[in-house]
Design a protein around this motif. Structure first.
Motif, PDB file in Angstrom:
ATOM      1  N   ILE A 141      58.902 -19.337  -6.640  1.00 34.35           N
ATOM      2  CA  ILE A 141      57.828 -18.793  -7.480  1.00 34.35           C
ATOM      3  C   ILE A 141      58.164 -18.992  -8.958  1.00 34.35           C
ATOM      4  O   ILE A 141      57.315 -19.418  -9.749  1.00 34.35           O
ATOM      5  CB  ILE A 141      57.602 -17.303  -7.151  1.00 34.35           C
ATOM      6  CG1 ILE A 141      56.965 -17.194  -5.772  1.00 34.35           C
ATOM      7  CG2 ILE A 141      56.731 -16.643  -8.205  1.00 34.35           C
ATOM      8  CD1 ILE A 141      56.789 -15.780  -5.288  1.00 34.35           C
ATOM      9  N   ALA A 149      54.379 -25.721 -25.708  1.00 27.32           N
ATOM     10  CA  ALA A 149      53.757 -24.661 -26.489  1.00 27.32           C
ATOM     11  C   ALA A 149      54.738 -23.516 -26.713  1.00 27.32           C
ATOM     12  O   ALA A 149      54.875 -23.007 -27.838  1.00 27.32           O
ATOM     13  CB  ALA A 149      52.499 -24.168 -25.785  1.00 27.32           C
ATOM     14  N   VAL A 150      55.429 -23.115 -25.656  1.00 23.65           N
ATOM     15  CA  VAL A 150      56.375 -22.009 -25.809  1.00 23.65           C
ATOM     16  C   VAL A 150      57.532 -22.425 -26.713  1.00 23.65           C
ATOM     17  O   VAL A 150      58.005 -21.645 -27.556  1.00 23.65           O
ATOM     18  CB  VAL A 150      56.888 -21.550 -24.430  1.00 23.65           C
ATOM     19  CG1 VAL A 150      57.903 -20.444 -24.586  1.00 23.65           C
ATOM     20  CG2 VAL A 150      55.730 -21.092 -23.570  1.00 23.65           C
ATOM     21  N   GLY A 154      50.167 -28.398 -17.348  1.00 21.05           N
ATOM     22  CA  GLY A 154      50.907 -27.785 -18.448  1.00 21.05           C
ATOM     23  C   GLY A 154      51.429 -28.836 -19.404  1.00 21.05           C
ATOM     24  O   GLY A 154      51.270 -28.730 -20.621  1.00 21.05           O
ATOM     25  N   ILE A 164      51.382 -14.143 -11.978  1.00 27.72           N
ATOM     26  CA  ILE A 164      52.797 -14.246 -12.333  1.00 27.72           C
ATOM     27  C   ILE A 164      52.996 -15.220 -13.488  1.00 27.72           C
ATOM     28  O   ILE A 164      53.749 -14.960 -14.426  1.00 27.72           O
ATOM     29  CB  ILE A 164      53.622 -14.694 -11.111  1.00 27.72           C
ATOM     30  CG1 ILE A 164      53.701 -13.546 -10.109  1.00 27.72           C
ATOM     31  CG2 ILE A 164      55.021 -15.126 -11.529  1.00 27.72           C
ATOM     32  CD1 ILE A 164      54.376 -13.919  -8.819  1.00 27.72           C
ATOM     33  N   THR A 165      52.276 -16.349 -13.440  1.00 26.94           N
ATOM     34  CA  THR A 165      52.434 -17.344 -14.500  1.00 26.94           C
ATOM     35  C   THR A 165      52.033 -16.765 -15.852  1.00 26.94           C
ATOM     36  O   THR A 165      52.778 -16.873 -16.832  1.00 26.94           O
ATOM     37  CB  THR A 165      51.562 -18.574 -14.200  1.00 26.94           C
ATOM     38  OG1 THR A 165      51.869 -19.017 -12.887  1.00 26.94           O
ATOM     39  CG2 THR A 165      51.822 -19.677 -15.184  1.00 26.94           C
ATOM     40  N   GLY A 180      54.492 -15.957 -19.044  1.00 29.55           N
ATOM     41  CA  GLY A 180      54.252 -16.525 -20.364  1.00 29.55           C
ATOM     42  C   GLY A 180      54.193 -15.428 -21.414  1.00 29.55           C
ATOM     43  O   GLY A 180      54.830 -15.514 -22.468  1.00 29.55           O
ATOM     44  N   ILE A 214      56.872 -24.410 -14.244  1.00 27.42           N
ATOM     45  CA  ILE A 214      56.269 -25.740 -14.344  1.00 27.42           C
ATOM     46  C   ILE A 214      54.855 -25.635 -14.904  1.00 27.42           C
ATOM     47  O   ILE A 214      54.419 -26.445 -15.713  1.00 27.42           O
ATOM     48  CB  ILE A 214      56.248 -26.429 -12.966  1.00 27.42           C
ATOM     49  CG1 ILE A 214      57.651 -26.894 -12.608  1.00 27.42           C
ATOM     50  CG2 ILE A 214      55.300 -27.627 -12.975  1.00 27.42           C
ATOM     51  CD1 ILE A 214      57.745 -27.638 -11.328  1.00 27.42           C
ATOM     52  N   THR A 215      54.137 -24.582 -14.488  1.00 28.45           N
ATOM     53  CA  THR A 215      52.754 -24.433 -14.924  1.00 28.45           C
ATOM     54  C   THR A 215      52.655 -24.125 -16.415  1.00 28.45           C
ATOM     55  O   THR A 215      51.776 -24.626 -17.099  1.00 28.45           O
ATOM     56  CB  THR A 215      52.072 -23.315 -14.123  1.00 28.45           C
ATOM     57  OG1 THR A 215      52.259 -23.580 -12.746  1.00 28.45           O
ATOM     58  CG2 THR A 215      50.612 -23.232 -14.449  1.00 28.45           C
ATOM     59  N   ILE A 216      53.568 -23.283 -16.904  1.00 31.15           N
ATOM     60  CA  ILE A 216      53.509 -22.898 -18.313  1.00 31.15           C
ATOM     61  C   ILE A 216      53.700 -24.145 -19.176  1.00 31.15           C
ATOM     62  O   ILE A 216      54.626 -24.910 -18.958  1.00 31.15           O
ATOM     63  CB  ILE A 216      54.613 -21.876 -18.625  1.00 31.15           C
ATOM     64  CG1 ILE A 216      54.315 -20.565 -17.905  1.00 31.15           C
ATOM     65  CG2 ILE A 216      54.725 -21.643 -20.124  1.00 31.15           C
ATOM     66  CD1 ILE A 216      55.403 -19.544 -18.034  1.00 31.15           C
ATOM     67  N   PRO A 217      52.807 -24.363 -20.148  1.00 31.01           N
ATOM     68  CA  PRO A 217      52.992 -25.526 -21.026  1.00 31.01           C
ATOM     69  C   PRO A 217      54.231 -25.327 -21.881  1.00 31.01           C
ATOM     70  O   PRO A 217      54.195 -24.603 -22.871  1.00 31.01           O
ATOM     71  CB  PRO A 217      51.718 -25.570 -21.874  1.00 31.01           C
ATOM     72  CG  PRO A 217      50.976 -24.330 -21.579  1.00 31.01           C
ATOM     73  CD  PRO A 217      51.600 -23.596 -20.461  1.00 31.01           C
ATOM     74  N   SER A 218      55.330 -25.948 -21.473  1.00 31.20           N
ATOM     75  CA  SER A 218      56.620 -25.643 -22.082  1.00 31.20           C
ATOM     76  C   SER A 218      56.626 -25.980 -23.565  1.00 31.20           C
ATOM     77  O   SER A 218      57.188 -25.246 -24.360  1.00 31.20           O
ATOM     78  CB  SER A 218      57.723 -26.400 -21.368  1.00 31.20           C
ATOM     79  OG  SER A 218      57.411 -27.767 -21.328  1.00 31.20           O
ATOM     80  N   ALA A 274      56.025 -21.238 -11.565  1.00 32.75           N
ATOM     81  CA  ALA A 274      55.426 -20.641 -12.753  1.00 32.75           C
ATOM     82  C   ALA A 274      55.902 -21.370 -14.003  1.00 32.75           C
ATOM     83  O   ALA A 274      55.119 -21.679 -14.891  1.00 32.75           O
ATOM     84  CB  ALA A 274      55.785 -19.158 -12.831  1.00 32.75           C
ATOM     85  N   MET A 314      50.171 -16.097  -7.826  1.00 33.06           N
ATOM     86  CA  MET A 314      50.870 -17.107  -8.622  1.00 33.06           C
ATOM     87  C   MET A 314      50.260 -17.180 -10.027  1.00 33.06           C
ATOM     88  O   MET A 314      50.986 -17.283 -11.016  1.00 33.06           O
ATOM     89  CB  MET A 314      50.712 -18.440  -7.897  1.00 33.06           C
ATOM     90  CG  MET A 314      51.774 -19.448  -8.166  1.00 33.06           C
ATOM     91  SD  MET A 314      53.419 -18.874  -7.811  1.00 33.06           S
ATOM     92  CE  MET A 314      54.212 -19.463  -9.283  1.00 33.06           C
ATOM     93  N   VAL A 327      45.830 -23.118 -18.827  1.00 32.22           N
ATOM     94  CA  VAL A 327      46.502 -23.957 -17.845  1.00 32.22           C
ATOM     95  C   VAL A 327      46.581 -23.222 -16.501  1.00 32.22           C
ATOM     96  O   VAL A 327      46.326 -23.810 -15.447  1.00 32.22           O
ATOM     97  CB  VAL A 327      47.903 -24.353 -18.353  1.00 32.22           C
ATOM     98  CG1 VAL A 327      48.693 -25.018 -17.253  1.00 32.22           C
ATOM     99  CG2 VAL A 327      47.774 -25.272 -19.544  1.00 32.22           C
ATOM    100  N   ALA A 328      46.907 -21.918 -16.564  1.00 28.08           N
ATOM    101  CA  ALA A 328      47.005 -21.162 -15.314  1.00 28.08           C
ATOM    102  C   ALA A 328      45.656 -21.132 -14.603  1.00 28.08           C
ATOM    103  O   ALA A 328      45.588 -21.245 -13.372  1.00 28.08           O
ATOM    104  CB  ALA A 328      47.508 -19.741 -15.596  1.00 28.08           C
ATOM    105  N   VAL A 375      45.048 -24.503 -12.997  1.00 29.34           N
ATOM    106  CA  VAL A 375      45.856 -24.655 -11.782  1.00 29.34           C
ATOM    107  C   VAL A 375      45.252 -23.834 -10.644  1.00 29.34           C
ATOM    108  O   VAL A 375      45.175 -24.285  -9.497  1.00 29.34           O
ATOM    109  CB  VAL A 375      47.315 -24.236 -12.051  1.00 29.34           C
ATOM    110  CG1 VAL A 375      48.105 -24.169 -10.764  1.00 29.34           C
ATOM    111  CG2 VAL A 375      47.958 -25.210 -13.014  1.00 29.34           C
ATOM    112  N   LEU A 392      46.611 -21.036 -24.371  1.00 26.69           N
ATOM    113  CA  LEU A 392      46.968 -22.267 -23.663  1.00 26.69           C
ATOM    114  C   LEU A 392      47.554 -21.946 -22.288  1.00 26.69           C
ATOM    115  O   LEU A 392      47.190 -22.559 -21.280  1.00 26.69           O
ATOM    116  CB  LEU A 392      47.995 -23.063 -24.470  1.00 26.69           C
ATOM    117  CG  LEU A 392      47.440 -24.022 -25.510  1.00 26.69           C
ATOM    118  CD1 LEU A 392      48.573 -24.688 -26.260  1.00 26.69           C
ATOM    119  CD2 LEU A 392      46.573 -25.070 -24.834  1.00 26.69           C
ATOM    120  N   ILE A 393      48.460 -20.971 -22.266  1.00 22.28           N
ATOM    121  CA  ILE A 393      49.072 -20.605 -20.983  1.00 22.28           C
ATOM    122  C   ILE A 393      48.000 -20.134 -20.008  1.00 22.28           C
ATOM    123  O   ILE A 393      47.962 -20.547 -18.847  1.00 22.28           O
ATOM    124  CB  ILE A 393      50.149 -19.520 -21.187  1.00 22.28           C
ATOM    125  CG1 ILE A 393      51.329 -20.114 -21.956  1.00 22.28           C
ATOM    126  CG2 ILE A 393      50.617 -18.954 -19.853  1.00 22.28           C
ATOM    127  CD1 ILE A 393      52.396 -19.107 -22.290  1.00 22.28           C
TER     128      ILE A 393
END
Ligand SMILES: Nc1ncnc2c1ncn2[C@@H]1O[C@H](COP(=O)(O)OP(=O)(O)OP(=O)(O)O)[C@@H](O)[C@H]1O
Ligand SMILES: [Mg+2]
Lengths: 305, 325, 336
Positions: free
Chosen positions: A133, A145-146, C268, C18-19, C23, A139-143, A137, C15, C313-314, C317, C309-310
């Motif tokens: 999980i 940007a963070v 992402g 959680i994402t 973030g 991978i989904t977060i636009p790295s 998560a 999911m 994207v979430a 997805v 943005l987060i």
């Protein structure tokens, strides 16, 4: 069984030499590394400092792009930029720095990814669930940007901390790949076989599984180096990179800020981009080559290329 | 029996030679084999793993995957020279004239398509569209024939058990009632009970529809029950073809003898005999009889000359130098 | 008909939550880890500017409220989550009293439009190229020429963007340098405006499409080649189906499934990459806004954009997750 595995891997490694893409990619990367390492022996890299050279000289053999420019000088074969830095010196010092950031981040990401992936795939249960999980998560977060948020709070960053920072987001890809491979190896019965012959979990992980995972680890490491150099260059292009030492990305940032495109100073942004394209192409070729090694069917049916 | 009494020919294979072009020397997977299949007959094709059974089957359908290719020989189906068909004629020929029950039917169904649609696909590609209702009815009939309830048609392959998938493949194979069906190890991935069920299914179908069938497999017991004739392959070559009774009653080729001897039996407890050695390297075949290295009784000729397939008894063809001696 | 199983739905929604939560939490922790407490520093910096910035008291008050700097950490955290949940992102520091959400809402359509369009084009063309390359009967000529479309694959989008600007905007003067539409126009529903938007969007879209297409093509090619050996492909051929039918219904239909999964995984990264493309082209989307935030040290704006943005994207997805069972029956389960 074990003997069979190792022979299979050796057979694959012998194939590596037959794989033209892999060889070409490695040759490119080697050339770039040598350029960075040997360049400083033959060229005065102190010219990478601000105001060490005349301003805005085009590369040797090229006409000045406009009336305000001086003609080229042989002392600066690749020209100079608007704050008086020699482009060749910039490339020589910047290239290893840019590659180093990617290497640091990818190495840390690889170690973390392999450990987490193997733990998840091997232990299963809730450990697996948590790791899976988290990596999904992340991978989904636009790295990028963070990373931008983080860098914006840090006033000055050096190469090593930048590598560490990028490593924060460098592990999930490897974790996924390794976990999937461990699961498929488990299904194929490697683990049970080893268990039956009385090996401990640790032994199974490192002596049975790891050798089988090597091609995948290599492939995801290559992808990692490339992805992290990309992320680093992205941050740098926004001005969030190290400003004390030259990097290719920061050079592009200064070029954009100095309106190099509008002023026709293509060498200012073009040369670092060319260098990065060489690096990316080399790594890309290595990645495809490794891919074909891992998955031999791709090679045979490829035809076209 | 003499030739006049035989039912008409369905398939004739002459000197079929198939190579897999890998590396410096090609793998000779099928080495100039010839055999016939007659109407309404089940021909068993046996031999140990890797001897070229599936390759033969795929060559008949012209479905060899690269690097495999037919190098020589002829495949005649009724009067069609299969190896000379153009693309369109080949498409029309497939399934209409020869259908296939592939080895490992477990993965033979498209995972994202409902069973009904996959059956309909095969029918619609050949028969002129004669309405949805007729198609539906035909599919119902086919399901019935293999003993599956009609609602299976609405399911996806992953919702079926192995035996059900296998029976769907059989239904699909007979959908157009082709004169020849090639079944490549149709029962090898199933448990014994389901194996018998599928085998009975095949036999029933053959009896009702009267098509000829080539049944590929390792299970000698099943072969004895289902087939009319048996062809034995070794290292890409045909070593013996004879009526089933003759093969099991009086096997002539040393390889066939070993093959039948190695069938375990409960009644007579014999020591499990394992074949000494392995099959020869198909890239680099020995000059003589391919079985010579493993044969118990080799003579002076065996390692020099390839023995030809000869009719040693009526309808009993065999390739061995030592027979006459 | 069968629906998506409830368990699957709950799992995917979990999911999503959680994402977003992860973030948000990252962005809560980061400023507090930074040396010298940047939030406090920011407030004091504002306080020092109080003479010049009008209504700076209000900014400080709003900022204190958002972070609740005096409250204990857990309370701060809960308050922060609560505010984010209600999409209250605070005031921009550089453009007070504009709120961050106002600025983001203005920029969002551009980013959304550019990104969705570019991703869709790149995904579909990449898939088509890869499918043809991995299909044995594809004519030789196509096999030789199609790989040429992949020559930009290894290059980051923003670098190609710079090249494109230099060649087509600076050199050939075919396309504009910057912006989303011509300066004299105002957003309206007219052909003129639409043409201007396309004219301005073409280069950034090309930069994204040309650099990402190859990845889809390579993945698809690998899957098609892998599929070609599957029994169902051989059986489809044995059935005498027309090649086009085998290609679409048996080949592409199966090979595309892993590509959709990997699309979900890379959204992402695509969004991240487009930030810099927007900045290169001065395209008035969120990426460019983010750059302005960086230049102005406008932390609420930076955080707000990254939060959006987060979330975006979430959501994307999650939408793909919802679509996926419709194309892969193995994910669907009986409802009852
Ligand atoms: N793609 C290939 N490349 C090279 N050699 C191959 C290829 N496919 C098959 N062969 C070789 O051809 C020979 C015949 O294979 P084939 O699949 O016909 O065997 P088989 O009799 O069907 O075996 P099994 O009973 O295991 O199904 C084998 O020895 C194999 O090594
Ligand atoms: Mg076989």
């Amino acid at each position: 069984m074990n003997a069979n595995n190792t022979t299979a891997i050796f057979a694959r490694q012998r194939l590596a030499w037959a794989n033209a893409k892999l060889v070409a990619g490695m040759a490119i990367i080697l050339a770039v590394v040598l350029f960075g390492l040997l360049g400083r022996v033959f060229w005065d890299v102190t010219q990478a400092r601000v105001a060490s050279c005349p301003l805005n000289l085009p590369p040797v053999g090229f006409n000045p792009p406009g009336p305000g420019f001086q003609p080229y000088q042989t002392a600066h074969p690749l020209g100079t930029e608007s704050s008086g830095r020699d482009m060749l010196a910039l490339l020589i010092t910047g290239t290893p720095n840019s590659m180093l950031v990617g290497l640091i981040a990818a190495a840390i990401g690889m170690v973390m990814g392999v450990l987490l992936g193997m733990t998840a795939g091997f232990l299963g249960g809730w450990v697996d669930a948590v790791i899976r999980i988290c990596s999904d998560a992340f991978i989904t977060i636009p790295s990028l940007a963070v990373l931008i948020v983080i860098s914006s709070y840090v006033s000055e960053i050096d190469i090593k901390s930048m590598g560490l920072l990028l490593a924060l987001f460098a592990w999930p890809g490897t974790t996924r790949v390794i976990r999937a491979q461990v699961l498929s190896l488990r299904e194929r019965g490697y683990v049970q076989m080893a268990r039956l012959s009385g090996a401990s979990s640790f032994e199974i992980m490192f002596f049975e599984l790891l050798p089988n995972l090597l091609p995948y680890i290599a492939a995801s490491f290559t992808a990692g180096v490339s992805g992290n150099i990309l992320a680093a260059t992205g941050l740098e292009a926004l001005g969030l990179g190290p400003s004390r030492v030259p990097t290719l990305g920061m050079t592009i940032f200064y070029a954009i800020r100095g309106a190099a495109i509008l002023r026709g100073m293509w060498w200012w942004w073009g040369l670092p981009i060319l260098m990065l394209m060489l690096i990316f192409t080399g790594l890309f070729l290595i990645a495809i080559g490794l891919d074909e090694l891992v998955n031999p069917r791709l090679r045979r049916a490829g035809g076209g290329q | 029996m003499n030739p006049e009494q035989k039912p008409p020919l369905v398939l004739r294979i002459q000197d079929l030679l198939v190579h897999y072009d890998t590396g410096p020397a090609p793998v000779v997977a099928v080495n100039r084999i010839s055999f016939d299949v007659h109407r309404g007959e089940i021909l068993g094709l046996v031999g140990e793993s890797g001897c070229g059974k599936s390759t033969t089957a795929m060559a008949i359908l012209r479905l060899l995957q690269p690097p495999g290719r037919v190098v020589g020989g002829r495949v005649l189906l009724d009067d069609t020279d299969v190896l000379k068909l153009g693309p369109a004629a080949l498409r029309a020929f497939r399934w209409r004239r020869v259908a296939l029950i592939p080895q490992g039917a477990m993965n033979a169904l498209n995972p994202v398509m409902r069973i009904r649609r996959q059956l309909a696909d095969a029918i619609a590609a050949h028969a002129n569209a004669n309405g949805r209702a007729a198609l539906r009815a035909r599919i119902g009939e086919l399901m019935d024939l293999v003993g599956l309830p009609e609602r299976v048609g609405d399911l996806f392959p992953h919702e079926l058990s192995g035996g059900m998938k296998q029976r769907v493949c059989i239904a699909m194979a007979v959908a157009l009632n082709p004169p020849l069906v090639i079944a490549d190890e149709p029962t090898s991935a199933l448990d014994v009970v389901v194996q018998r069920l599928v085998a009975m299914n095949l036999l029933n179908i053959k009896n009702t529809l009267g098509n000829a069938m080539i049944l590929i497999g390792h299970d000698m017991g099943l072969m004895a029950q289902l087939t009319d004739r048996v062809a034995v392959m070794y290292a890409g070559a045909m070593v013996e073809i004879a009526p089933t009774r003759a093969i099991f009653g009086r096997p002539m080729h040393p390889y066939t003898q070993q093959l039948i001897e190695s069938v375990p039996s409960i009644k007579v407890k014999k020591a499990l005999r394992v074949f000494p050695g392995g099959p020869p390297d198909l890239r680099n075949l020995p000059p003589g009889c391919p079985f010579a290295p493993r044969c118990g009784c080799i003579g002076p000729q065996c390692e020099k000359k390839i023995p030809p397939l000869r009719e040693c008894a009526p309808n009993h063809w065999m390739a061995c130098h030592r027979h006459d001696e | 008909m069968r629906g998506i199983s409830k368990a699957y739905l709950i799992q995917r929604f979990g999911m999503f939550v959680i994402t977003v939560w992860l973030g948000l939490t990252l962005m809560f922790i980061i400023p507090r880890l930074a040396p010298g407490d940047p939030v406090a520093a920011m407030v004091s910096r504002l306080a020092a500017q109080a003479g010049r910035v009008e209504q700076s008291d209000q900014i400080i008050a709003a900022w204190r409220e958002r972070f609740g700097l005096d409250a204990p950490l857990p309370v701060q955290y809960l308050r922060y989550l609560h505010n984010s949940f209600r999409f209250r992102l605070g005031y921009s520091m550089a453009y007070f009293p504009t709120t961050v959400e106002e600025m983001i809402l203005r920029a969002m359509p551009w980013t959304f439009g550019l990104l969705t369009l570019a991703t869709l084009i790149s995904f579909t063309t990449g898939i088509a190229i890869g499918a043809l390359l991995g299909w044995r009967p594809t004519p030789r000529l196509l096999r030789m020429t199609l790989p040429l479309t992949m020559c930009f694959t290894a290059i980051p989008a923003f670098m190609l963007g710079i090249l494109l600007t230099y060649v087509f905007a600076f050199g050939l003067r075919l396309f504009p340098f910057a912006g989303a539409y011509a300066r004299g126009l105002a957003p309206e529903l007219s052909w003129e405006f639409a043409a201007s938007v396309i004219h301005h969007g073409a280069l950034p879209a090309c930069a994204v499409v040309l650099t990402s297409m190859g990845h889809w093509a390579l993945g698809m090619r690998a899957m098609m080649i892998g599929n070609a050996g599957e029994d169902y492909m051989i059986l489809a051929e044995a059935k005498g189906l027309r090649p086009a039918r085998i290609f679409w219904l048996y080949g592409v239909r199966n090979a595309i499934l892993p590509q959709v999964t990997s699309l979900a995984l890379s959204i992402g990264a695509i969004a991240g990459g487009s930030i810099i493309v927007e900045y290169i082209f001065t395209y008035p989307g969120m990426g460019y806004l983010l750059y302005q935030g960086i230049v102005n040290n406008d932390y609420p704006l930076i955080q707000g954009i990254v939060f959006v943005l987060i979330c975006g994207v979430a959501v994307a997805v999650f939408v793909i997750d919802l679509i996926y069972p419709l194309i892969d029956p193995r994910i669907r389960y009986e409802r009852q």
